[in-house]
Scaffold this motif. Sequence first.
Motif, PDB file in Angstrom:
ATOM      1  N   ASN A   1       0.803  -1.220   0.000  1.00  0.00           N
ATOM      2  CA  ASN A   1       0.000   0.000   0.000  1.00  0.00           C
ATOM      3  C   ASN A   1       0.837   1.272   0.000  1.00  0.00           C
TER       4      ASN A   1
ATOM      5  N   ALA B   1       0.565   3.787  -3.176  1.00  0.00           N
ATOM      6  CA  ALA B   1       0.037   5.138  -2.989  1.00  0.00           C
ATOM      7  C   ALA B   1       1.101   6.184  -3.283  1.00  0.00           C
TER       8      ALA B   1
ATOM      9  N   ARG C   1      -1.686   3.727   3.084  1.00  0.00           N
ATOM     10  CA  ARG C   1      -1.834   4.482   1.840  1.00  0.00           C
ATOM     11  C   ARG C   1      -1.614   5.983   2.081  1.00  0.00           C
TER      12      ARG C   1
END
Length: 334
Positions: free
Chosen positions: A166, A170, A200
């Motif tokens: 993540n 991101a 994220r």
Amino acid sequence: MSKATIKQVASAAEVSTATVSRVLNDSGFVSEEVKNRVLEAVKRLNYQPSAIARSLKQDKTFTIGVIVPDISNPYFMGISRGIEDVVGPEGFQLTFCSSDENPKKESQLLQLMQEKRVDAVVLATSGDNDPILERLSGSGIPIVLIDRKLKSLETGSKLDQVTEDNIDGASRLTRKLLEAGHVRIGVVNGPSRVSTGRERYAGVLKAMKEFGLEPNPLVFNGDFSVDDGIRAVRKFLAADPKPTAIISLNNRMSLGVLLEIVRSGLKIPDDIAVASFGEVEAGALLKNPGLYYIDQRPYEMGQKAGEILLSRIRKDEPQSEPLYEVFHNEINQL
């Protein structure tokens, strides 16, 4: 018409109930002639073995509990299908539940799964249930965390995990906006109690720092729903100055973002750029949206979770050695 019993099958085939059991479970030696007699009697009487009796005898229910925040989300539907396609041919059925991003409801569903004596649990946790999961795992129930990690066990977790990278995803997604010249960015994030929300957002801040920017974006913390995406856009458009780009860190919220931008009469990316962690199918309906998105692989994640489940149920791997699978996804553009 009453259901046929194993005793009736045995009588019709002129064998013992133990012999019928051996034929049906394919265990122990039975001659072809006897086997054919038993199978013919089973067919003639339309005998259906008791699933409850089988589960008691084998100490298995041949069911796997799947608890996700929203079973209607295409992402979690893809994960569930991947699991089913792996464990289904091995005789296991899935029991699906939605926690609705509610830790209390998730706790109740976990208790229900234990009461139903499921053979294993797949969980995309809504957070705050670490002690319960540790207790269930300690009781011998295999648990595979999918998509999300436990807050207290993000490092050194004893539970099997199938997740995405993540932070990196991101970060790379944010860089796409920064490289296009956007410095005023609105971030639509999920709750911090969930690992995907924490990781994220950390990826967004990482990219901004690497670009030499003050990591202080305009943030809307939602609950991974379409309505939260709508509310986020309304907040951003009322800000002064307005953001020139929005990064939405969940596909359901991204749908809400797109809906509200179109409803406001704005164009993507001319008036405002958008990047999404996860594909939004409705994005393809927009004209030249220029929408960046992380191309997630939920079906493959589900397949991997299914493989881990089977290895745990069969005890192929010692539970003291947790299995981790991290998916690194690519960025695409509509």
